[in-house]
Write a protein that holds these residues in place. Structure first.
Motif, mmCIF file in Angstrom:
data_model
loop_
_atom_site.group_PDB
_atom_site.id
_atom_site.type_symbol
_atom_site.label_atom_id
_atom_site.label_comp_id
_atom_site.label_asym_id
_atom_site.label_seq_id
_atom_site.Cartn_x
_atom_site.Cartn_y
_atom_site.Cartn_z
ATOM 1 N N SER A 165 -14.875 -55.571 -42.557
ATOM 2 C CA SER A 165 -15.648 -56.042 -41.409
ATOM 3 C C SER A 165 -16.181 -54.917 -40.530
ATOM 4 N N ASP A 166 -15.597 -53.718 -40.634
ATOM 5 C CA ASP A 166 -16.083 -52.588 -39.843
ATOM 6 C C ASP A 166 -15.558 -51.287 -40.456
ATOM 7 N N GLY A 167 -15.894 -50.152 -39.814
ATOM 8 C CA GLY A 167 -15.532 -48.856 -40.365
ATOM 9 C C GLY A 167 -14.046 -48.626 -40.471
ATOM 10 N N GLU A 168 -13.263 -49.067 -39.471
ATOM 11 C CA GLU A 168 -11.819 -48.863 -39.517
ATOM 12 C C GLU A 168 -11.198 -49.646 -40.664
ATOM 13 N N ASP A 169 -11.605 -50.896 -40.793
ATOM 14 C CA ASP A 169 -11.127 -51.727 -41.896
ATOM 15 C C ASP A 169 -11.516 -51.096 -43.238
ATOM 16 N N ALA A 170 -12.728 -50.555 -43.300
ATOM 17 C CA ALA A 170 -13.211 -49.943 -44.538
ATOM 18 C C ALA A 170 -12.400 -48.704 -44.906
ATOM 19 N N LEU A 171 -12.092 -47.848 -43.923
ATOM 20 C CA LEU A 171 -11.298 -46.650 -44.208
ATOM 21 C C LEU A 171 -9.943 -47.010 -44.805
ATOM 22 N N ASP A 204 -16.069 -46.948 -56.317
ATOM 23 C CA ASP A 204 -17.222 -46.198 -56.808
ATOM 24 C C ASP A 204 -18.312 -46.046 -55.741
ATOM 25 N N VAL A 205 -18.690 -47.170 -55.113
ATOM 26 C CA VAL A 205 -19.818 -47.182 -54.179
ATOM 27 C C VAL A 205 -19.440 -48.002 -52.954
ATOM 28 N N ILE A 206 -19.937 -47.571 -51.785
ATOM 29 C CA ILE A 206 -19.745 -48.319 -50.547
ATOM 30 C C ILE A 206 -21.120 -48.651 -49.969
ATOM 31 N N LEU A 207 -21.352 -49.932 -49.693
ATOM 32 C CA LEU A 207 -22.553 -50.378 -48.978
ATOM 33 C C LEU A 207 -22.133 -50.652 -47.536
ATOM 34 N N THR A 208 -22.715 -49.965 -46.566
ATOM 35 C CA THR A 208 -22.279 -50.161 -45.189
ATOM 36 C C THR A 208 -23.447 -50.329 -44.228
ATOM 37 N N ASP A 209 -23.236 -51.238 -43.284
ATOM 38 C CA ASP A 209 -24.176 -51.419 -42.183
ATOM 39 C C ASP A 209 -23.945 -50.298 -41.167
ATOM 40 N N ILE A 210 -24.831 -50.183 -40.166
ATOM 41 C CA ILE A 210 -24.640 -49.169 -39.120
ATOM 42 C C ILE A 210 -23.961 -49.778 -37.903
ATOM 43 N N ASN A 211 -24.574 -50.802 -37.305
ATOM 44 C CA ASN A 211 -24.035 -51.378 -36.069
ATOM 45 C C ASN A 211 -22.897 -52.343 -36.378
ATOM 46 N N MET A 212 -21.650 -51.913 -36.041
ATOM 47 C CA MET A 212 -20.460 -52.739 -36.241
ATOM 48 C C MET A 212 -19.470 -52.430 -35.122
ATOM 49 N N PRO A 213 -18.555 -53.362 -34.810
ATOM 50 C CA PRO A 213 -17.567 -53.110 -33.755
ATOM 51 C C PRO A 213 -16.543 -52.056 -34.200
ATOM 52 N N ARG A 214 -15.798 -51.538 -33.236
ATOM 53 C CA ARG A 214 -14.727 -50.546 -33.412
ATOM 54 C C ARG A 214 -15.251 -49.229 -33.992
ATOM 55 N N MET A 215 -15.711 -49.207 -35.249
ATOM 56 C CA MET A 215 -16.254 -47.981 -35.849
ATOM 57 C C MET A 215 -17.551 -48.332 -36.567
ATOM 58 N N ASP A 216 -18.656 -47.684 -36.148
ATOM 59 C CA ASP A 216 -19.941 -47.998 -36.778
ATOM 60 C C ASP A 216 -20.086 -47.268 -38.109
ATOM 61 N N GLY A 217 -21.180 -47.567 -38.794
ATOM 62 C CA GLY A 217 -21.395 -47.024 -40.130
ATOM 63 C C GLY A 217 -21.574 -45.527 -40.169
ATOM 64 N N ASP A 273 -19.636 -54.786 -43.531
ATOM 65 C CA ASP A 273 -20.621 -55.455 -42.672
ATOM 66 C C ASP A 273 -19.910 -56.538 -41.871
ATOM 67 N N ASP A 274 -20.265 -56.670 -40.590
ATOM 68 C CA ASP A 274 -19.606 -57.664 -39.746
ATOM 69 C C ASP A 274 -20.323 -59.006 -39.740
#
Length: 665
Positions: A319-325, A335-348, A291-292
């Protein structure tokens, strides 16, 4: 006494500890320029010449006993009438001091200490040394190079099991030990006391370290000695519920009044306790939050502060999808990922479509304020496990996490089972696995079954010398090359590989026509090896001939071992099993040996050659054996005497044929 010289050499500096039996001083050894510890023992403990001789004998033995978990003894002697022992000087604290300060220790910490104690006791007991006074005050937690190393103290006046018969306990020091830690046999003054008394004492130490209490009261000593009371008086799990019933069962064995019913070695005791701790250890669930919004981390850490403190959750943030990957790549155990949808660079949603390529087992929960049906359907179609809306209801989030983590655990267990089954099938043939399935139905299925079967035992001739001549990897490679040549001939005819035994293999046939199939399979395996040896010569993997024993009859099959220890072996018992191995052991390369009884059963269908009378292992009386040549009506070329069969192109196979009738081994 500070400044006093002991033994004409050591200078006392300060008193470290003391008691009724003596005192321990920090001292200086001017001769070697090093700090030491000196234990001064009260002189009444060595009031007789015999006791002094025993003190000298035992002190010498223990001074030569080197172990990293035992305080090292440098010197010993008498200063006037006062005995002293010079030891290494340690920095740290004894376990008694730690327990007084902290009352209880976590099971994992206790297991680490027990493992170190067990190493030292295993070495001491092997050297016939019994400590007799193991207690927290004699277990010192030293700080060495930034690590805690447990050292057993007071190995200066122990009892050697090989003590002279004229030295009695009373001549040395009366009843040695501390009553709350003494075993029943030690309290009784049993002269046959052995190393298992030390194991009792350590069990009491462990009980106190885990619970802060003793396993029995002083009032229970009398009933303990006469056998009417079995400790512990109070279950460990009733004092500390997190310990569980496995720990209670551990202590019921470790503190059994009968030494024969206890653990029989310190290493066994430590290993069992470590396995209980490992099985009961709860590992924190690893959760990645993507989440950003800058305040999300603070909110979640505050909401789950209890779970983080108790190691239920371990949170990390991106902070975003790229960082998460990238974090998923770096942490494959998420085990589990909680992710928002609207984020910079790569969304959820894009992250959701790509995370499965990196980690197919991790589950993703979408947490977003944009909960329109399009986003929900897109998220679910791309593999989201659940969808939560902002602002978050933290009770709902915790319930969702609990459900998701349970699903992840089940999926990982299933994956492990699939991997283990695939590995198991490499080591156990499918027909044997079919026989193992009833074992999953409970202990009653372990009773065993009797069935008629034919057992084939195949060994490679003269393989043992090869093991000493070539590297280990080449040994295994050559063995496997041989097995790959002839085993398909056995298994393709309904033979099941029961087990490999070094350079030999045991195969069982249980079909309706098992005897005929086993005979034909052995003939085919022998012929396959002959053909390969003839066509490939010295380059053939079939450099060793097959020595085969075969017998048929009733066998008993079942799971043998200890279900309590989680170790079973599915195996066969019976005369046919033993006979096949005995026959193979006396067979020459190329022979398929059967007993005279079995020859009579197959004589109408198979041609057998009298191979003489041979002495089978376990017998002093020669028994007639026969070599199976082939099916009747099939062309075959039996060899005789010491002749060697030649192939069509004149090459000589690397084995002899069947022996002539009446020939010896």
């Amino acid at each position: 006494m500070s400044g006093r010289q002991v033994g004409g050499r050591y200078v006392l500096e300060r008193k470290i500890a003391g008691g009724g039996m003596g005192a321990i001083w920090a001292a200086r050894d001017p001769q070697l320029g090093r700090a030491v510890a000196i234990k001064l023992t009260t002189s009444h403990r060595l009031s007789s010449d015999a006791a002094r001789r025993q003190f000298e004998k035992e002190a010498k033995a223990i001074a030569q006993f080197h172990h990293p978990n035992v305080v090292q003894i440098h010197d010993f002697g008498l200063d006037g009438d006062e005995p002293y022992i010079v030891m290494e000087l340690l920095e740290g604290e004894d376990l008694e001091s730690r327990l007084k300060r902290r009352e209880r220790l976590p099971p994992a910490h206790v297991s680490q200490l027990l493992t170190q104690v067990a190493r030292a006791l295993a070495a001491a007991h092997t050297a016939n040394i019994v400590h007799r006074d193991l207690k927290p005050a004699n277990l010192f937690i030293a700080r060495i190079d930034g690590q805690e190393v447990l050292k057993i103290l007071d190995f200066g006046l122990v009892r050697l099991k090989s003590r002279s018969p004229d030295i009695t306990p009373e001549s040395m020091d009366g009843m040695v030990g501390t009553l709350r830690y003494m075993s029943p046999e030690q309290i009784r003054g049993d002269h046959e006391l052995d190393h298992r008394s030390d194991l009792w004492s350590i069990a009491v130490v462990i009980f106190r370290a885990l619970t802060g209490k003793f396993p029995f009261t002083l009032d229970s000593v009398g009933p303990l000695l006469n056998g009417t009371f079995f400790p512990p008086d109070t279950l460990a799990s009733s004092l500390v519920p997190d310990l569980g019933p496995e720990v209670d069962r551990f202590f019921s064995r470790a503190l059994h009044p009968d030494p024969a019913q206890r653990f029989q070695s310190a290493q066994e005791m430590a290993a069992v306790f470590a396995s209980i701790v490992t099985a009961g250890r709860r590992q924190a669930a690893k959760i990645l939050v993507v989440d950003d919004e800058p305040d999300v981390e603070m909110l979640l850490r505050q909401a789950f502060r209890r779970q983080i403190r108790d190691s239920v959750y371990e949170l990390s943030f991106a902070s975003d999808g790229e960082d998460a990957l990238e974090k998923v790549r770096q942490n494959p155990d998420l085990d589990v990922i909680l992710t928002d949808i609207n984020m910079p660079r790569m969304d959820g949603l894009e992250f959701l479509s790509r995370v499965g390529e990196v980690n197919p087992l991790v589950k993703v929960i979408i947490v977003s304020a944009y909960s329109d049906m399009t986003n929900i359907r897109t998220a679910m179609n791309r593999g989201a496990y659940d969808f939560l809306t902002k602002p978050l209801d933290f009770q709902d989030l915790e319930a969702t996490l609990s459900k998701t983590l349970k699903h992840v655990a089940e999926a990982r267990q299933m994956m492990r089972s699939i991997e283990e089954n695939a590995l198991l099938r490499m080591f156990v043939q499918s027909t044997v696995l079919e026989r193992l399935r009833p074992l999953t139905q409970g202990p009653d299925s372990l009773a065993g079954e009797k069935t008629e079967a034919t057992v084939v035992f195949v060994r490679l001739q003269d393989f043992t010398p090869v093991v000493r001549q070539i590297p280990p990897e080449a040994v295994i490679q050559r063995l496997n090359e041989h097995f790959q040549v002839f085993l398909p001939e056995l298994t393709s005819r309904n033979g099941a590989v029961d087990r490999f035994l070094g350079d030999a293999v045991r195969v069982v046939f249980r079909s309706t026509d098992h005897l005929r199939q086993a005979m034909e399979a052995c003939l085919a395996a022998r012929e396959q090896l002959r053909s390969l040896a003839a066509s490939r010569g010295g380059a053939s993997p079939a450099l060793h001939g097959l020595c085969i024993g075969l017998d048929s009859g009733d066998v008993v099959l079942g799971g043998l071992g200890s279900p309590e220890l989680g170790r079973l072996d599915y195996t066969m018992l019976g005369e046919a099993v033993d006979n096949s191995a005995r026959l193979a052991s006396v067979a020459s390369p190329g022979e398929i040996l059967v007993t005279d009884r079995l020859r009579q059963r197959v004589s109408l269908e198979f041609e057998c050659l009298n191979a003489g009378a041979r002495i089978l292992p376990g017998s002093n009386v020669p028994s007639p054996v026969h070599d199976v040549l082939g099916r009747r009506g099939t062309a075959f070329s039996p060899t005789s005497g010491s002749d060697v069969t030649q192939t069509q192109d004149g090459a000589t196979p690397p084995y002899r044929g069947a022996r002539a009738a009446g020939s010896g081994r």
